[in-house]
Design an enzyme around this catalytic site. Structure first.
Site, PDB file in Angstrom:
ATOM      1  N   TYR A 111      -2.490  -0.764  11.102  1.00  0.00           N
ATOM      2  CA  TYR A 111      -2.343  -1.208   9.717  1.00  0.00           C
ATOM      3  C   TYR A 111      -1.099  -0.593   9.074  1.00  0.00           C
ATOM      4  O   TYR A 111      -0.322  -1.287   8.404  1.00  0.00           O
ATOM      5  CB  TYR A 111      -3.594  -0.827   8.931  1.00  0.00           C
ATOM      6  CG  TYR A 111      -3.562  -1.181   7.464  1.00  0.00           C
ATOM      7  CD1 TYR A 111      -3.894  -2.464   7.036  1.00  0.00           C
ATOM      8  CD2 TYR A 111      -3.224  -0.232   6.501  1.00  0.00           C
ATOM      9  CE1 TYR A 111      -3.877  -2.789   5.689  1.00  0.00           C
ATOM     10  CE2 TYR A 111      -3.206  -0.553   5.154  1.00  0.00           C
ATOM     11  CZ  TYR A 111      -3.534  -1.836   4.752  1.00  0.00           C
ATOM     12  OH  TYR A 111      -3.509  -2.139   3.410  1.00  0.00           O
ATOM     13  N   LYS A 144       2.190  -2.522   7.510  1.00  0.00           N
ATOM     14  CA  LYS A 144       2.628  -2.365   6.125  1.00  0.00           C
ATOM     15  C   LYS A 144       4.069  -1.850   6.051  1.00  0.00           C
ATOM     16  O   LYS A 144       4.842  -2.257   5.173  1.00  0.00           O
ATOM     17  CB  LYS A 144       1.689  -1.418   5.375  1.00  0.00           C
ATOM     18  CG  LYS A 144       0.325  -2.004   5.063  1.00  0.00           C
ATOM     19  CD  LYS A 144       0.432  -3.222   4.162  1.00  0.00           C
ATOM     20  CE  LYS A 144      -0.933  -3.765   3.789  1.00  0.00           C
ATOM     21  NZ  LYS A 144      -0.851  -4.985   2.961  1.00  0.00           N
ATOM     22  N   SER A 156       0.856  -1.183   0.000  1.00  0.00           N
ATOM     23  CA  SER A 156       0.000   0.000   0.000  1.00  0.00           C
ATOM     24  C   SER A 156       0.888   1.228   0.000  1.00  0.00           C
ATOM     25  O   SER A 156       2.065   1.165   0.401  1.00  0.00           O
ATOM     26  CB  SER A 156      -0.885  -0.026   1.252  1.00  0.00           C
ATOM     27  OG  SER A 156      -1.482   1.229   1.496  1.00  0.00           O
TER      28      SER A 156
END
Length: 342
Positions: free
Chosen positions: A158, A162, A145
Site C-alpha cells: 500500500y 501511494k 495518505s
C-alpha cells in the site's frame, strides 16, 4: 470556485464509492446537489451508496467496475458522459491492501495491490483526461495518505502504491502547467480513518488490523476532498494533525522516525483479538453473498469528528500573511521602544 454552474450541479465520479471514504465522499458531493457516478466492485455497497446519494439530494449512477482494468474504467467514463454529461470532477479513491510483513506477501498479492491502488489511479486519471482536456476544464482529486511520503511497517504494498501516486501526480501537474491547461489535479493526504477497510483487508498479523491513532471519521476526509475539488489550485491538502506531524517529522528527521516506527508500528496497527474477515483483495467483500459495510468501521467510540488542522491547511496563505504582519508589527514596536529609550 466550482467547476461548473449547471442547474443540476457538477458531474462527479468517485471510485471506491461502495464503502469507507468513497462512500462518505459521494454523500458529501450529493449534499451539494451534484450528480455522482459511483464506481466500485461490490454490488451491495454500491446499491446502498446510491440510495444515500439520492437521499442527500443528488443523482446517482451505479457502475460496477474493477479499476485495475483500464478499458473498463474508460468505458465507465464514457457511460458517465452519456448519462450525465461532461465530467467536472473525478475522485480517485479505490484501493486494496495486505497487512503483513513484506516477506509474507506473495508476488501475485503485491501485484494485485499495485494494480488496484496505483494503476487504478493512473487509469482513472487517463480516462478523466480524455474527456477533460478537449474541454480545457475539470478537476482530478487523488485521495492520498500520509503514507504517500512515509512508509510504515506491515503495509509495504500500500505504501509503495501511494508513493507511486504521489510521483505520477507531480509529473502530471508539471505537464498541465506547461500546457497552461485549465484542467487541475490536486492530492488530499489523509490520516488513519474509521473505515471498514480494517475488517476486509487481507491480514496476516497476529491481531486484528486497525488504523494508527488518532482515528478520524471518514466524513472529515470527505469534507476535505469536496473542498479540494473546488479549490484545486493547491497541489495538496493535509488532513489531520497526525498527517502534518508525520510529514514534517519525515522531512526533518526521517531516520529517527524510522526507529520510532520500528518500535511502535507493529503494535499500533493491530488489536489483541483476532478476526477473520472477508478479504477483498481478489473479490469484493460486499458482493452478492456479502453485505453492505457502509462508510464507518468499528472505531466510532474513539474516532474524531473534526480536524482543526484541516482549517489550517485551507487557510495557510491567510495565516502566513497574518504572521508576517504580526512579525512586522512586533519589529516596529521594538524599534519604537528602542528609539524612546534613547
Amino acid at each position: 470556485m466550482r467547476t461548473t454552474e449547471t442547474p443540476h450541479g457538477r458531474v462527479v465520479v468517485v471510485t471506491g464509492a461502495s464503502g469507507g471514504v468513497g462512500r462518505a465522499t459521494a454523500r458529501a458531493f450529493a449534499a451539494g446537489g451534484d450528480r455522482v457516478a459511483l464506481l466500485a466492485r461490490g454490488s451491495e455497497g454500491l446499491a446502498a451508496a446510491a440510495e444515500e446519494v439520492r437521499r442527500a439530494g443528488g443523482e446517482a449512477l451505479v457502475i460496477g467496475v474493477d479499476v485495475s482494468d483500464a478499458k473498463a474504467v474508460d468505458d465507465a467514463a464514457q457511460q458517465v458522459v452519456d448519462t450525465f454529461g461532461p465530467i467536472d470532477v473525478w475522485v480517485n479513491n479505490a484501493f486494496t491492501g495486505v497487512f503483513a510483513p513484506f516477506t509474507e506477501i506473495g508476488p501475485d498479492e503485491f501485484r494485485r495491490v499495485t494494480e488496484v491502488t496505483y494503476l487504478g489511479y493512473v487509469f482513472g486519471t487517463q480516462a478523466a483526461l480524455r474527456h477533460m482536456l478537449p474541454r480545457d476544464r475539470g478537476t482530478i482529486v487523488q485521495v492520498g495518505s500520509a503514507l504517500a511520503y512515509r512508509g510504515i511497517p506491515l503495509q509495504s504494498a500500500y505504501c509503495g502504491a501511494k508513493h507511486a501516486i504521489q510521483g505520477f501526480n507531480e509529473s502530471l501537474r508539471c505537464e498541465l502547467l506547461h500546457a497552461r491547461s485549465g484542467v487541475r489535479t490536486t492530492m488530499v493526504q489523509l490520516p488513519g480513518l474509521n473505515t471498514p477497510q480494517f475488517d476486509w483487508v487481507l491480514n496476516r498479523m497476529k491481531g486484528r488490523a486497525r488504523p494508527v491513532a488518532p482515528v478520524y471519521q471518514p466524513e472529515v476526509a470527505a469534507r476535505a476532498i469536496v473542498y479540494a475539488a473546488s479549490h484545486a489550485g493547491r497541489r495538496e491538502y493535509w488532513v489531520g494533525a497526525s498527517t502534518a506531524a508525520t510529514l514534517i517529522a519525515n522531512a526533518v528527521v526521517p531516520g529517527l522516525l524510522e526507529r520510532y516506527l520500528a518500535r511502535t508500528g507493529f503494535s499500533s496497527q493491530q488489536d489483541e483479538d483476532r478476526h477473520e474477515g472477508p478479504a477483498n483483495l481478489w473479490a469484493p467483500a460486499d458482493g452478492p453473498q456479502g453485505h453492505d459495510f457502509g462508510a464507518h468501521g468499528r472505531f466510532d467510540d474513539e474516532a474524531v469528528h473534526d480536524s482543526p488542522q484541516q482549517w489550517v491547511s485551507r487557510n495557510r496563505r491567510r495565516m502566513g500573511a497574518a504572521l508576517t504582519v504580526g512579525a512586522a508589527g512586533v519589529l516596529a514596536a521594538r524599534k519604537l521602544a528602542g528609539q524612546a529609550r534613547r
